[in-house]
Enzyme design. Sequence first.
Site, short mmCIF file in Angstrom:
data_model
loop_
_atom_site.label_atom_id
_atom_site.label_comp_id
_atom_site.label_asym_id
_atom_site.label_seq_id
_atom_site.Cartn_x
_atom_site.Cartn_y
_atom_site.Cartn_z
N ARG A 129 24.28 3.09 92.46
CA ARG A 129 23.09 2.77 93.45
C ARG A 129 22.85 0.93 92.96
O ARG A 129 23.36 0.32 94.06
CB ARG A 129 22.07 3.40 93.11
N ASP A 130 22.50 0.74 92.04
CA ASP A 130 22.11 -0.63 91.80
C ASP A 130 23.24 -1.36 91.96
O ASP A 130 23.09 -2.75 92.39
CB ASP A 130 21.30 -0.80 90.68
N CYS A 173 19.72 -8.23 92.55
CA CYS A 173 18.79 -7.89 93.67
C CYS A 173 18.91 -8.85 95.16
O CYS A 173 18.92 -9.91 94.82
CB CYS A 173 17.39 -8.05 93.03
N ASN A 214 23.61 -6.48 87.02
CA ASN A 214 22.94 -5.66 85.86
C ASN A 214 23.93 -6.08 84.66
O ASN A 214 24.82 -6.54 84.64
CB ASN A 214 23.01 -4.36 86.12
N HIS A 225 18.97 -7.67 83.71
CA HIS A 225 19.93 -8.16 84.51
C HIS A 225 20.64 -9.41 83.54
O HIS A 225 19.82 -9.82 82.66
CB HIS A 225 19.42 -8.98 85.74
N HIS A 263 15.67 -2.03 82.01
CA HIS A 263 16.43 -2.56 83.13
C HIS A 263 16.77 -4.06 83.04
O HIS A 263 15.80 -4.77 83.44
CB HIS A 263 16.13 -2.04 84.43
#
Length: 312
Positions: A17-18, A242, A251, A211, A209
């Site tokens: 997903r991310d 993002c 990430n 980065h 979470h």
Amino acid sequence: MIAPFSGRLIVQEVAPRDGLQIEPTWVETLDKIALIDQLSGFGFSRIEAGSFVSPRAVPALRDGEAVFTGIQRVPGTIYVALVPNLKGAQRALESGADELNLVMSASQTHNRANMRMSCEASLAAFGDVVELAQGTSLSLNGTVATAFGCPFEGRIDEERVLGFVDTYLEMGMQGITLADTTGMANPRQVARLVGRVLERLPATDLTLHFHNTRGLGLANVLAAYEVGARRFDAALGGLGGCPFAPGASGNICTEDLVNLCDEVGIETGIDLARLIDLSRTLPRLLGHEVPGQVAKAGRNCDLHLPPDYAKP
């Protein structure tokens, strides 16, 4: 004497997903399914498999239904979907998601850029999702994005972040994620905020979470772990970033995180060798190199033959 680490670190894999949401090249649905199916066999207890957002906003993940209905589910693995609102939650429920991840930025400016609405409007939309989830097997996770800093507003007041955590819990969300969406966190800041959040909920319900935008991702993991956090998001190959945060890179890298844990004696239950092999296929799948380091360098135990001139 340095005390040994204790307590398993739980890795939630978010590359499907991310990681893929920002990729400019379309990844075929069957390739997404194959990626998730392989990850499911590596020991992950949680995989963020896709999202149910507007295909105009995130075209790279417009096949959420096909992905969730096509994957081979491994018992004991939770397959998570990111949803922005009631419509997305209904699609995720119909597609068999186990958990819904609801995301709102602590920064009002970033939330308007990312979600096209105010924080207050996001919370109202979340209320509809909470009502939908009642009476189902769905669990809900609330993410506070830009919890450690915003590229538009700068440092975010900790009291504001804690207020959103409290609101999520009062709404009935089972899990909380603190997201360093733009890689602005530092270890001391992380330790302080995570310690305060853990006064409100058990470590099993908190996810971090991070980065790696400024190279502090793994340092922030250790800082959070040392004050009691045990659950962390990471993306295979270090994919992601993002799309609504200038300069934000990917990430923290899953195989780099698992390698760190292996080296310092923190249990993860993840098969690092197979993870590295899979990461090495990403450049061919995506058409470009990926940021992860261990897949390039190998593990410390992957030794090489010396050159002839170095032999005795």
